[in-house]
Scaffold this active site. Sequence first.
Site, mmCIF file in Angstrom:
data_model
loop_
_atom_site.group_PDB
_atom_site.id
_atom_site.type_symbol
_atom_site.label_atom_id
_atom_site.label_comp_id
_atom_site.label_asym_id
_atom_site.label_seq_id
_atom_site.Cartn_x
_atom_site.Cartn_y
_atom_site.Cartn_z
ATOM 1 C CG ASP A 1 9.087 4.644 -3.113
ATOM 2 O OD1 ASP A 1 9.087 5.867 -3.359
ATOM 3 O OD2 ASP A 1 9.953 3.862 -3.503
ATOM 4 C CG ASP B 1 8.174 1.566 -8.530
ATOM 5 O OD1 ASP B 1 8.147 0.556 -9.255
ATOM 6 O OD2 ASP B 1 9.104 1.815 -7.742
ATOM 7 N N GLY C 1 16.773 2.995 -3.702
ATOM 8 C CA GLY C 1 17.212 3.906 -4.733
ATOM 9 C C GLY C 1 16.887 5.348 -4.412
ATOM 10 C CB VAL D 1 14.411 4.335 5.632
ATOM 11 C CG1 VAL D 1 13.216 4.602 6.554
ATOM 12 C CG2 VAL D 1 14.008 4.541 4.175
#
Length: 866
Positions: free
Chosen positions: A152, A134, A22, A26
């Site tokens: 992330d 997250d 999202g 990469v």
Amino acid sequence: MTLSTGTRLGPYEILAPLGAGGMGEVYRAKDPRLGRDVAIKVLPASFSADADRLRRFEQEAKAAGVLNHPNITAVYDIGQHDGAPYVVQELLEGETLRAALASGRLSQRKAIDHALQISHGLAAAHEKGIVHRDLKPENLFVTKDGRVKILDFGLAKLTIQEEGAKATNLPTASAGTEPGVVMGTLGYMSPEQVKGKPADARSDIFSFGAILYEMLSGRRAFHGDSAAETMSAILREDPPELFVTNQSISPGLERIVRLCIEKNPEQRFHSAHDLGFALHNLTSAEGPAPLAAPFAPQNRRTTWIWASLAAVLFVGAGFAGWALRGRPAPLPTFRPLTHERGTLSAARFVPSSPEVIYSAQWAGGASQWYSRRLDQPGTRVLPGSEGILLSVSATGEGIGLVRPYLSHGVQVGTLFSLPLVGGAQREWVSSGVWGAGQGPQAGELAAVIGEYSGEIRLEWPLGRVVLKGLDILRCPRIRGDLLAFFQEQGDLTEDGNLDLMDRNGKVRVLTAVRGFTGLAWGPRGDEVWISTYRDGESRLIAVNTAGRTRPLLRHAGRLEIQDVDAAGRVLAALHSYQRQTFGRSRGESRDRDLGWLDAQATMGLTADGKSALLAPLGEWSRVNGTLYLRPLSGEPAQSLGLGQCQSTISADGKWAATCTLEPAFSVAIIPTGVGTTRRFPIPDFAGNEVRVDLLPDGKTAVVWGRRHQEAFAFYAFDLDSGNVRKITPPGTSPFAYQTLLSPDGRWLAYVHANGQSGNGELFIEISRTDGTGTRGVLSLPRGEAVSGWGPDSSSLMVWDRNKLPAEVDRVDLATGRRTRVLIVLPADPVGIPGIQGLQITPDARAYTYNVTRKLSELYLVEGLKE
């Protein structure tokens, strides 16, 4: 934007795509300046106009860029290409934790190692004021060398920088952004994230706990069929206890998981540092083994006791920071209802009454039923009662077992009923009843009936068979149109399933259970409350009719649930067990306690009656610890070495025979005098369900076990040549602790249940150790066992394991004639149902035996959360 191989982003050359999410795509890229490969995350150009997405991308880069920690992915650079921003990170080789979990749960050792590394990375981020928000298996990467990296920080919150701004957790999601979408990933969000409230470091700790739960159990902690159901589970439900989901997990580690996933942030660990400290001290205290419970059973080694205490102190230190800040929940109250010394077998509430009925055997007397009112002092014996109580109906009638005997660890007997107000007994089933319960209608009974190694059937009502098979069924309890019961799975009677049956005979498995000890219907009838016991700790767990579980209570020792009333009060029995071994040598007038350190069971007796082989046992049929040679005269024991199966001693006392499992299964012959231990590998033998005897010639071992995964049998093993040959028919499954080698080594007597007649009888088969045939078969009355050979191998001695005193008879093998030769009675028989492992010399003038003393207390427990 999709980049092709060879494209340049500033100084970096794209080599290949690695993936997409999202937050962008990469790529693997080359940094020619330093000659290293890197990972580049590029935000698609079509999203560059999205101010919120662009802000989050830059925030990820800044958040990760200020962190320099081996458990956080390093950020090297940031830039733009054709209007699309990108961030340059270290390139990782390995797999995500999600991929690692695809094949199932991790071992406890590996899960703790991963958890420690994650906690260290979180602690470093939280120190910088960064909350990940997250955390999930997809955002955790395990490198090929075992390093765990947190990925992330796209949802990270820079709390220091945002202090002047109005914080909100709502306007973001993992793919696309819409106002009102709750930030995070379903299943791993904290309750405060689900509610859209500000999330601090404790939110990451909740997500961490959900991940650790999944690593240990192989299943998600919070999961529903829809997003709404998943969020509801996070807010209102506790995941099944790891203990209930059939996982081998130390109590200390499970406590850490539970503290992480508390609904109230105030009751969680308040920092990742505290969390890491608890995990580190858990590993320090435990080593590779599970954490010991915070107490030690009697007769264990002093060193083990101190190690256990140290483990508790270490883990307690890890919880100190949390405990000082948390709010302790109200503790349940325990009111003792019994004060006598002896064994309690069952207890029940009388419906719609303040009266409690229980059955017990006090001060070595007979088992009787007792009545006690909770609103008055005093206890009375119910006239005409005896045996073991099973159930009390709303109409004031009790059912129980009379003339019980022990079969496979469970009391079995004749089913009868008795009016509590007085009257005559009524017999319902003459024998073979393992358990029974009463329904709402007068005379409605459900009963488990059968014999060990024979077919076991469940009848509901009596006469209507609704289930049958070889699995042991226990504790049938009726509630309306449902019947709850426990069904054994495998060889251990405390591991299996909690089942629910309707009146049509349809069975549903509610949950798997390890260490089952009892069950009762909950106060509202929509849950079954069960008790379990493992590793020195008991747990009371509620299981609803959909199979969802929730914890009720954890308690040191063996606390077994007996009954629950409409107010949620619980009758629970707390049992303590003490294993002891006794013996008497020739010419002595009393028995002597032979126990030595943790060795509290006799495995064998020399023919002259002067020495016994001792071992520490979890069960009488298993050994895994140091063997000792103990003189019956009371002199100190001699340590012989390690034994890992049912071990024996030669008739002349010169050798002990056992087995070792590492590096491969081997017969081990241990000298009791001068000499060295000899080991002889046997291919294709495995496990510790093995018994080893040594023939008098010292050259041949007789081994009972399984080879090539075939059925159990006896094998003769030539120690010199390594030749192995079967000496008994395949399929015969004797009891290892009921095997006797004759003093001359020519005969092997073993007890088995094959061909059982249905009245509880077992059989003694006598075979030649050279494999040339059998001498004959004798039947044993229910409850009897063999204890030794008579003179000249012409007779066997037997006794009833379920009676005190134990009366020992010599049985002539030719005629079957019995002669009483000995009576054995412990000096203190309280709490001892019978003696086990009786070993007698051929002249019946010296003997040894083992006992398990069970002492009980009955409590009324109030204040459990409903």
